[in-house]
Write an enzyme that holds these catalytic residues in place. Structure first.
Site, short mmCIF file in Angstrom:
data_model
loop_
_atom_site.label_atom_id
_atom_site.label_comp_id
_atom_site.label_asym_id
_atom_site.label_seq_id
_atom_site.Cartn_x
_atom_site.Cartn_y
_atom_site.Cartn_z
N GLY A 23 0.80 -1.21 0.00
CA GLY A 23 0.00 0.00 0.00
C GLY A 23 0.84 1.26 0.00
O GLY A 23 0.55 2.22 0.72
N GLY A 24 1.90 1.29 -0.82
CA GLY A 24 2.86 2.39 -0.76
C GLY A 24 2.65 3.52 -1.74
O GLY A 24 3.51 4.41 -1.83
N ASP A 74 -3.12 -6.51 -6.88
CA ASP A 74 -4.22 -6.59 -5.94
C ASP A 74 -3.82 -7.55 -4.82
O ASP A 74 -3.73 -8.76 -5.02
CB ASP A 74 -5.48 -7.09 -6.66
CG ASP A 74 -6.69 -7.22 -5.74
OD1 ASP A 74 -6.56 -7.01 -4.52
OD2 ASP A 74 -7.79 -7.53 -6.25
N LEU A 75 -3.57 -7.02 -3.64
CA LEU A 75 -3.05 -7.83 -2.54
C LEU A 75 -4.05 -8.85 -2.02
O LEU A 75 -3.67 -9.79 -1.32
CB LEU A 75 -2.63 -6.91 -1.38
CG LEU A 75 -1.47 -5.97 -1.67
CD1 LEU A 75 -1.26 -5.00 -0.52
CD2 LEU A 75 -0.19 -6.74 -1.94
N ASN A 101 1.33 -2.39 5.49
CA ASN A 101 0.61 -1.14 5.67
C ASN A 101 -0.74 -1.09 4.96
O ASN A 101 -1.64 -0.39 5.41
CB ASN A 101 1.51 0.02 5.16
CG ASN A 101 0.73 1.28 4.88
OD1 ASN A 101 0.32 1.99 5.78
ND2 ASN A 101 0.49 1.55 3.59
N SER A 153 -4.67 -0.19 14.14
CA SER A 153 -5.45 1.05 14.20
C SER A 153 -6.01 1.20 15.60
O SER A 153 -6.35 0.20 16.26
CB SER A 153 -6.60 1.02 13.19
OG SER A 153 -7.51 2.09 13.40
N TYR A 166 -13.67 -3.49 9.09
CA TYR A 166 -12.37 -2.84 9.26
C TYR A 166 -11.90 -2.94 10.71
O TYR A 166 -10.76 -3.35 10.97
CB TYR A 166 -12.47 -1.37 8.85
CG TYR A 166 -11.19 -0.59 9.07
CD1 TYR A 166 -10.13 -0.68 8.17
CD2 TYR A 166 -11.03 0.24 10.17
CE1 TYR A 166 -8.95 0.03 8.37
CE2 TYR A 166 -9.87 0.95 10.39
CZ TYR A 166 -8.83 0.84 9.49
OH TYR A 166 -7.67 1.55 9.69
N THR A 168 -12.82 -4.96 13.07
CA THR A 168 -12.56 -6.36 13.42
C THR A 168 -11.20 -6.79 12.89
O THR A 168 -10.41 -7.44 13.60
CB THR A 168 -13.66 -7.27 12.88
OG1 THR A 168 -14.91 -6.89 13.46
CG2 THR A 168 -13.39 -8.73 13.19
N LYS A 170 -8.61 -4.92 12.18
CA LYS A 170 -7.51 -4.23 12.84
C LYS A 170 -7.29 -4.75 14.26
O LYS A 170 -6.15 -4.77 14.76
CB LYS A 170 -7.77 -2.72 12.85
CG LYS A 170 -7.60 -2.09 11.47
CD LYS A 170 -6.19 -2.33 10.93
CE LYS A 170 -5.92 -1.61 9.63
NZ LYS A 170 -4.55 -1.82 9.14
#
Length: 259
Positions: A23-24, A74-75, A101, A153, A166, A168, A170
């Site tokens: 995600g850079g 696409d990760l 990230n 997060s 999201y 959950t 994190k």
């Protein structure tokens, strides 16, 4: 583009080290790419945003000692992730630093969440972190050690609603970190969670931050100053460097004192 500030730490152990950042292309990830490149690391980064990633790589190539490599992928497609990791490895050499990230904090209500959207949220915010760690572990074992930084997060700690997949994911990142730290520890591979607060990236400012949000931040943070991507990158550099050699299975919170 901002270069590494003279007042900030330089880490000799990062020079020449193979670094993979997911995600850079934008936001926190773009700052990570910039700051690790400024340390003299050999950086590869992966993102689904092909245009932004290519543009950022071109920008950094003008000043970086070792121009970062960008790979569009696409990760959430694990085969594509594995192929991207191989491309990065071919460019930077053995990968001994992984910064997990990539994430998407898209808001979604319980009522609109489907089985498919739930699985998609877990895939982008949690699943790829495990498979990226799995992919780089052989490099780190062969090198005698390494550092994996999983990004969490504070949202779930604050009991924030409006995005259950999201939050959950994190929360689960911290469990993933502790289990990987145990399994990888015998190989001198450190695994930690970097837990950012509400970072004022362009995306957050454009989509989510309004006057009510600013008031919430002012009430929550002990230090009432904007939390920036550079603050997160400074912690990531420390966790990747040999200076944090005995830090593993821990949560490193950078949130201005909110939690």
């Amino acid at each position: 583009m901002s270069l590494l500030a003279p007042s900030l730490a330089r880490y000799p152990s990062l020079r020449g080290r193979g670094v993979l950042i997911t995600g850079g292309a934008t936001g926190i990830g773009a700052t990570l790419v910039e700051q690790f490149a400024a340390q003299g690391a050999r950086v590869g980064f992966i993102d689904i945003d092909a245009a932004a990633g290519a543009a950022w790589a071109d920008t950094l190539a003008a000043t970086a000692e070792v121009p970062p490599l960008f790979v569009a992928a696409d990760l959430t497609d694990i085969a594509a992730l594995d192929a991207a990791v191989n491309r990065v490895r071919d460019h930077v050499g053995p990968i001994t630093v992984l910064l997990n990230n990539a994430a998407n904090d898209k808001r979604h209500s319980i009522e609109t969440t489907t089985a498919e959207s739930w699985d998609a949220g877990i895939a982008v915010n949690l699943k790829h972190q495990f498979f990226a760690a799995k992919a780089v572990c052989p490099d780190m074992r062969a090198a005698g050690g390494g550092s994996i930084v999983n990004f969490g997060s504070i949202s779930w700690k604050l009991k924030q609603g409006g995005m259950p997949a999201y939050t959950t994911s994190k929360a689960a990142v911290q469990g993933l970190t502790r289990s990987l730290a145990r399994d990888f520890g015998p190989f001198n591979i450190r695994v930690n969670t970097l837990v950012p607060g509400w970072v004022m990236t362009d995306k957050q400012l454009r989509l989510w931050v309004d006057e009510a949000s600013r008031e919430e931040i002012a009430r929550g943070q002990c230090i009432n100053q904007p939390l920036l991507a550079t603050h997160i990158a400074s912690m990531a550099l420390f966790l990747a460097a040999d200076d944090s050699a005995m830090c593993t299975a821990q949560d490193f919170v950078v949130d201005g004192g909110w939690t």
